[in-house]
Structures are given as structure tokens and as C-alpha cells.
Scaffold this active site. Structure first.
Site, mmCIF file in Angstrom:
data_model
loop_
_atom_site.group_PDB
_atom_site.id
_atom_site.type_symbol
_atom_site.label_atom_id
_atom_site.label_comp_id
_atom_site.label_asym_id
_atom_site.label_seq_id
_atom_site.Cartn_x
_atom_site.Cartn_y
_atom_site.Cartn_z
ATOM 1 N N GLU B 36 0.814 -1.275 -0.040
ATOM 2 C CA GLU B 36 0.036 0.059 0.092
ATOM 3 C C GLU B 36 0.743 1.048 0.168
ATOM 4 O OE1 GLU B 36 -2.717 0.928 3.146
ATOM 5 O OE2 GLU B 36 -3.897 -0.785 2.721
ATOM 6 N N ASP B 47 -5.926 8.849 10.377
ATOM 7 C CA ASP B 47 -4.782 8.421 10.611
ATOM 8 C C ASP B 47 -4.333 8.934 12.072
ATOM 9 O OD1 ASP B 47 -3.553 6.752 8.371
ATOM 10 O OD2 ASP B 47 -4.019 8.627 7.307
#
Lengths: 386, 248
Positions: B36, B47
Site C-alpha cells: 500500500e 490516521d
């Protein structure tokens, strides 16, 4: 979910269900008699509604044009219009069984309003605030703490309002089971822009009644400052179908050409951020840009999707006022009317001062004075007189 | 898109530089079922601290979108490991959905995952991906109801990314018990490969997740920490990938 092509629900998957739960709860309660009578009672007895609509005679004469009325949201409990939404959403959260409120704040007004509502309803309150704003709005931090809230300084990014929203969202993803995210403006994913607009519309509904009583006429223009846009939508919304000019004033900062401003409708581009499709200050690759305004409450790189739609349809106009002009209006209103406005609201006053002399004596302008200036005294004192 | 039992490492493009990102990708490649590749964003709301700081570093060092396409095309010249771009929606939206997907395909991307683009808003993205032959990856969360999970599975052509917990990305010591039920439920309802991410940092986690039916496991923050903290990150990355793959 959409205002024209704006709005939507652009969030990570985990938030889809909490937003649906919120939407369903709100749909159940918005027409519930008991909920509305409780809300009205708190707005009246605890928050001091209705707020007056004041004819500013001295300012009107000095400017020599349209009659100027001022909607006194600065007199609302807490010192700004933010209380309307905070108490509404806190009651909503409580009825959903939530025990904790989280909120972001820029200038601190929404944080204070949420802290007040949390104290009133016996809920735990965590306020996210950019560390730069913690620094420039120390008195509001102290007020929030006095009210029993916990203020969490946010160190990431530009350390201002957008970063506080980021951090509140990050917390909510982990805490939605017992916590409600009490967004302070008409921004964010659906259903927030609708909920906040509805709770703030009390401003415009009162104004309509008050101006008809005073003048037996609707106003010719309504002027409000726009950061995310909650006080503006609150006063605009009940007049959207009337022949009334609706004018939103964005923070021109040090001037649009300098890049140091917060005028997303005037200088931003279409984008998707904080859950909504709207206008944002961003670079050509979609990175969100830092903003600047003398007023922390307007220092946000986006704007509510309903304003984006009102602009696109041409129903409302959006102009900018620079830091210096807002500061001059701050002093002018203080000296002429004995009212010290919040620096945010001073942007609306500044534009009214430009517009009024161009209008006729039988025309009417209403300024939404969204908050009082006590919180800004340090900043203004630091700059000196202009 | 990847073999059953795969480890899928996450690397931020441009943290700290294009050259280093490529070296990190080659370092993890041997034990990776897919990679990724994260596109740095100014405001990565999903995040945790580790990846936020990683994005901030990349942007401070002058990251531009052309960098991610350059990293991709260079990597793909020498590797067949599938690469999925992981991004927030605004950089795609601003570039133009069509144009972004075309550029991603030209550079050799195999799939795209957009963190804040739920299935209900993804028609243009899905059309573009189909036209260009790029695989789509969608997130699902433990609170995603069955009906919606099926919808997500239908929209995904690469894999379904199962979020293990309520919160942001970031290494955790323990995985919540609820993730195992979630993986089992997704296994029953989805026909795509299933990869589990958020909080995964140890071989023990990998085994537990594979045991209940996950096909792959995504590890991000634990690797970013190695990149930022270790003196010899390349060796340390290889070592960590080996450990995650159960080869130590």
C-alpha cells in the site's frame, strides 16, 4: 444530504453508522413537542432569548444612508450565537443516551458554549483547540475550564481550527458509542449542516418578527460574517424566499492577493474535506492551505455547503473585509454605539459601513452581531489604535 | 490481488524522499503480498500520530503528486508486487477523478483505496476504475451492517479492507476481541479477498487474524516507526517483514 451539488457525507466508513444514528435521532426529535418545549425553555430562561433587534441610530446618522439595525447575538448567554446550537445539539445528544460531548473550537466561543451546555445537562466535555488558538484566546480557555470542560491543545498541522476539527473527528471515530461530536458550524458531513442551520435559524425567525414589528417591512439587506457560516445561515435561512439581499462577509485577512486570508467562497476552489463537498482554500493538488484572519473564529479554510449553494445560485452574495477594515469597524461600533463587537462580527459591521451610505434613507440593513468582543481585547490592545 | 496469508505493508510516498521510499518498497517487497503506497495529505483524519507525522514530513520535503507516479513507475519496472494507492479523496477530486485514475494506471498502480470516499458517493470513481482496469478497494468497519457490507463487497474488485477497531491507524499491543467476530462475519458475506488493518503490528496479530479467515494483514504504523527511528531502516524493515511473515 445535498445542497445543490454541495454537501454529502465524505467520511471514513466507521463514521457512516454514527451519522445515520444521529440523522435518525434528529428526524425523530425535530418535530417532537417535548423536545422543542425543553429547548425553547432553555433558550429563553437560561440563554436569554429572544435577543433584541436594536436600531443603531447614531451609526445610521453618521453613515448617512440606510437605517441600520443590529441583531444582538452578542447579548446571548456565553457572548455569541454559538449557544443556540450548543444547547440544541447537547439536548439531542442527551436524548440519544450519550454521556460525553466533544467539540472543536477556534476563537473559543463554541467551546465555551459547549462547556456551558455540558455543565447544564451534566455531561462530560472535551474541547479540541489548536495550540495557537489556546495561546491567543487564553481567557476562553479559562472559561471552559471553569465550566468543567477539559481543553485539549492540538499540536498538529497549522495548530488552528481545522486541526481541532481533525482531532475531534479522530476522537469521535473511537468514542461515538458514548460521545456526541458537537460540531460548531454548518460544516462537516450530513446531517450536521442541516442540524446546525436549524438550531441557528432561531436568529432569523426572531429578526423577521422584530423588524416587522418595528418597521412593518422586511429589510433590504442582511449582513453577517462567514467563517464556516453558522451565524450567517441562521439569520439568512428564514429570508431565503424573500426579496432581501443576503450578504456574507468573509475574512479578507491581509488581502486576497497576499494569500493570507480565509475567504474560501471568494478565493477557494471546489474540494472535498471534513466530510463535505464545498469550497476550500487549497493548492492545485488538493492539499488544504493554511489560513489567516485577525479573528480566530473565521480562520477556517472551508465553508458550509449551503453557502456554496447560495453563492452558486446567486441567492446570496459573498464579499470580503480585510483585517484592518474589521478593526476600524470594531472601534467605530464601540465608540458610536457603545457596543464592543467580536472581531468576527466586526467584519459584518465593516461591510455595512461601506454599503449603508450607498443606500437610501428609507432602506434597511440588518447586521447580525454574532458575538461580543471581550475575548478579543488582548488582540486589539496588542495592535493599538488605528 | 494477493495470495492468501499475505502481509501488506504500508509506506508513505515521499517520506522522507522519493529515493528512500523506493528503497523501503524494495526492502519490504520480498515478504509482501502487495504494497500500500500512501499519498501524503495535509489533513489525514483517519490516521494516528505516526502516519500523520509521516505525511507531514513528506509534504514538508516538497511532496508532489508527480512523485507518487514516479515512485510507482520506477518500482513497477523491477517488481511484479501489486501496489495499491491509498489516498484521501481531495487530491483525486482536485486532479479530476478520470485524470487521476488514468495517471495511476499509466504508472502501474494495481488498485486504489480512497479513505474518505464511501461507496454511496463513488460512482464516478468506480466508472473510472472500471474503464482503466484498476482494482477498487473499500473500507468496512466493525459497525458496518450486513447489508452495507455486501454493498461494499460488490463495489470492491481488489479486496475489502476491514478496519480492526474503532479509532485511527496506529500500532496497538492487543487487538480488540470484536475484530475476530467481524472477520468471521465478513468472511460469510464477502466474496472478495479480505485484508485487516489498523493497529496490527506483530506476528501474533497476523496469526490470530489469518486463523479466523482474513486473507491478508495490513501493517503501517509499525513500519513507519522503523523508518523514522532505526539507524539502519532497510535492514530493520526486512527483519520486521520476516517476523510478520512468520519466518523468524
Amino acid at each position: 444530504m445535498w445542497f445543490g451539488r454541495f454537501g454529502g457525507q465524505f467520511v471514513p466508513e466507521t463514521l457512516i453508522e454514527p451519522l445515520k444514528e444521529l440523522e435518525e435521532a434528529y428526524r425523530r426529535l425535530r418535530d417532537d413537542e417535548e423536545f422543542n418545549s425543553t429547548l425553547s425553555r432553555y433558550l429563553r430562561d437560561w440563554a436569554g432569548r429572544p435577543t433584541p433587534l436594536y436600531y443603531a441610530e447614531r451609526l445610521t446618522k453618521k453613515l448617512g444612508g440606510a437605517k441600520i439595525y443590529i441583531k444582538r447575538e452578542d447579548l446571548l448567554h456565553g457572548g455569541a450565537h454559538k449557544t443556540n446550537n450548543a444547547i440544541g445539539q447537547a439536548l439531542l445528544a442527551k436524548s440519544m443516551g450519550k454521556t460525553r460531548l466533544i467539540a472543536e473550537t477556534g476563537a473559543g466561543q463554541h467551546g465555551v458554549a459547549t462547556a456551558m451546555a455540558g455543565a447544564l445537562l451534566g455531561m462530560e466535555v472535551d474541547i479540541y483547540m489548536g495550540s495557537e488558538d489556546v495561546e491567543r484566546q487564553k481567557m476562553n480557555v479559562f472559561r471552559m475550564e471553569l465550566l468543567g470542560a477539559h481543553v485539549i491543545p492540538v499540536q498538529s498541522g497549522s495548530k488552528t481550527l481545522k486541526d481541532a476539527i481533525n482531532e475531534a473527528l479522530r476522537n469521535w471515530v473511537a468514542s461515538f458509542e458514548n460521545s456526541h461530536y458537537l460540531i460548531g458550524s454548518v460544516v462537516g458531513p450530513h446531517p450536521y449542516p442541516i442540524i446546525v442551520r436549524d438550531f441557528q435559524s432561531v436568529i432569523g425567525k426572531e429578526v423577521r418578527k422584530q423588524i416587522l414589528e418595528a418597521e412593518a417591512l422586511l429589510p433590504d439587506a442582511i449582513i453577517a460574517c462567514v467563517g464556516g457560516g453558522s451565524n450567517a445561515i441562521g439569520i439568512f435561512y428564514p429570508f431565503v424566499k424573500d426579496e432581501v439581499r443576503l450578504i456574507g462577509v468573509e475574512a479578507g485577512g491581509k488581502g486576497l492577493r497576499t494569500g493570507l486570508h480565509a475567504a474560501s467562497l471568494n478565493a477557494g476552489e471546489l474540494g472535498v474535506f471534513h466530510g463535505m463537498l464545498s469550497y476550500f482554500l487549497q493548492d492545485e493538488e488538493g492539499q488544504i492551505m493554511p489560513t489567516h484572519s485577525i479573528s480566530a473564529g473565521l480562520d477556517y479554510p472551508g465553508v458550509g455547503p449551503e453557502h456554496a449553494d447560495l453563492k452558486e445560485s446567486g441567492r446570496a452574495e459573498y464579499v470580503t473585509v480585510a483585517d484592518g477594515e474589521a478593526l476600524r469597524a470594531f472601534h467605530e461600533l464601540s465608540r458610536t454605539e457603545g457596543i464592543i463587537p467580536a472581531l468576527e462580527s466586526a467584519h459584518a459591521v465593516a461591510y455595512a459601513m461601506k454599503l449603508a451610505p450607498e443606500m437610501k434613507g428609507d432602506e434597511i440593513i440588518i447586521i447580525n452581531l454574532s458575538g461580543r468582543g471581550d475575548k478579543d481585547l488582548d488582540i486589539v490592545r496588542g495592535i493599538g489604535n488605528v | 490481488m494477493f495470495e492468501r496469508g499475505s502481509i501488506i505493508p504500508y509506506i508513505t510516498a515521499g517520506d522522507p524522499s522519493v529515493e528512500k521510499t523506493l528503497r523501503f518498497m524494495f526492502a519490504v517487497e520480498e515478504f509482501a503480498g502487495a504494497i500500500e503506497l500512501g499519498i501524503p495529505f495535509s489533513d489525514p483524519i483517519a490516521d494516528g500520530k505516526t502516519i500523520q507525522e509521516s505525511h507531514e514530513r513528506a509534504l514538508r520535503n516538497g511532496f508532489r503528486l508527480e512523485n507518487v507516479f514516479k515512485i510507482l513507475s520506477t518500482f513497477k519496472r523491477e517488481s511484479e508486487t501489486p501496489v495499491v494507492l491509498m489516498t484521501y479523496y481531495n487530491p483525486i477530486f482536485r486532479t479530476g477523478v478520470k485524470e487521476f485514475i488514468a495517471r495511476a494506471r499509466e504508472s502501474g498502480a494495481d488498485g486504489i483505496l480512497v479513505v474518505d470516499l464511501p461507496v454511496g458517493h463513488s460512482r464516478e470513481f468506480l466508472d473510472g476504475a472500471r474503464r482503466e482496469g484498476i482494482k477498487t478497494v473499500f473500507l468496512a468497519a466493525p459497525n458496518t451492517p450486513d447489508k452495507r457490507l455486501v454493498e461494499i463487497d460488490r463495489a470492491a474488485t481488489g479486496f475489502v479492507y476491514l478496519i480492526s477497531l474503532y479509532g485511527t491507524t496506529g500500532a496497538r499491543k492487543e487487538l480488540p476481541e470484536s475484530v475476530f467476530e467481524f472477520v468471521k462475519r465478513a468472511r460469510m458475506l464477502c466474496s472478495n479477498r479480505l485484508a485487516v488493518g489498523f493497529g496490527v503490528s506483530r506476528r501474533g496479530h497476523v496469526e490470530e487474524l489469518l486463523d479466523v479467515g482474513a486473507d491478508g494483514v495490513i501493517v503501517g504504523s509499525a513500519l513507519i516507526r522503523i523508518i523514522t527511528e532505526k539507524e539502519k531502516p532497510i535492514e530493520a524493515l526486512k527483519e520486521k517483514m520476516k517476523e510478520l511473515a512468520g519466518l523468524i
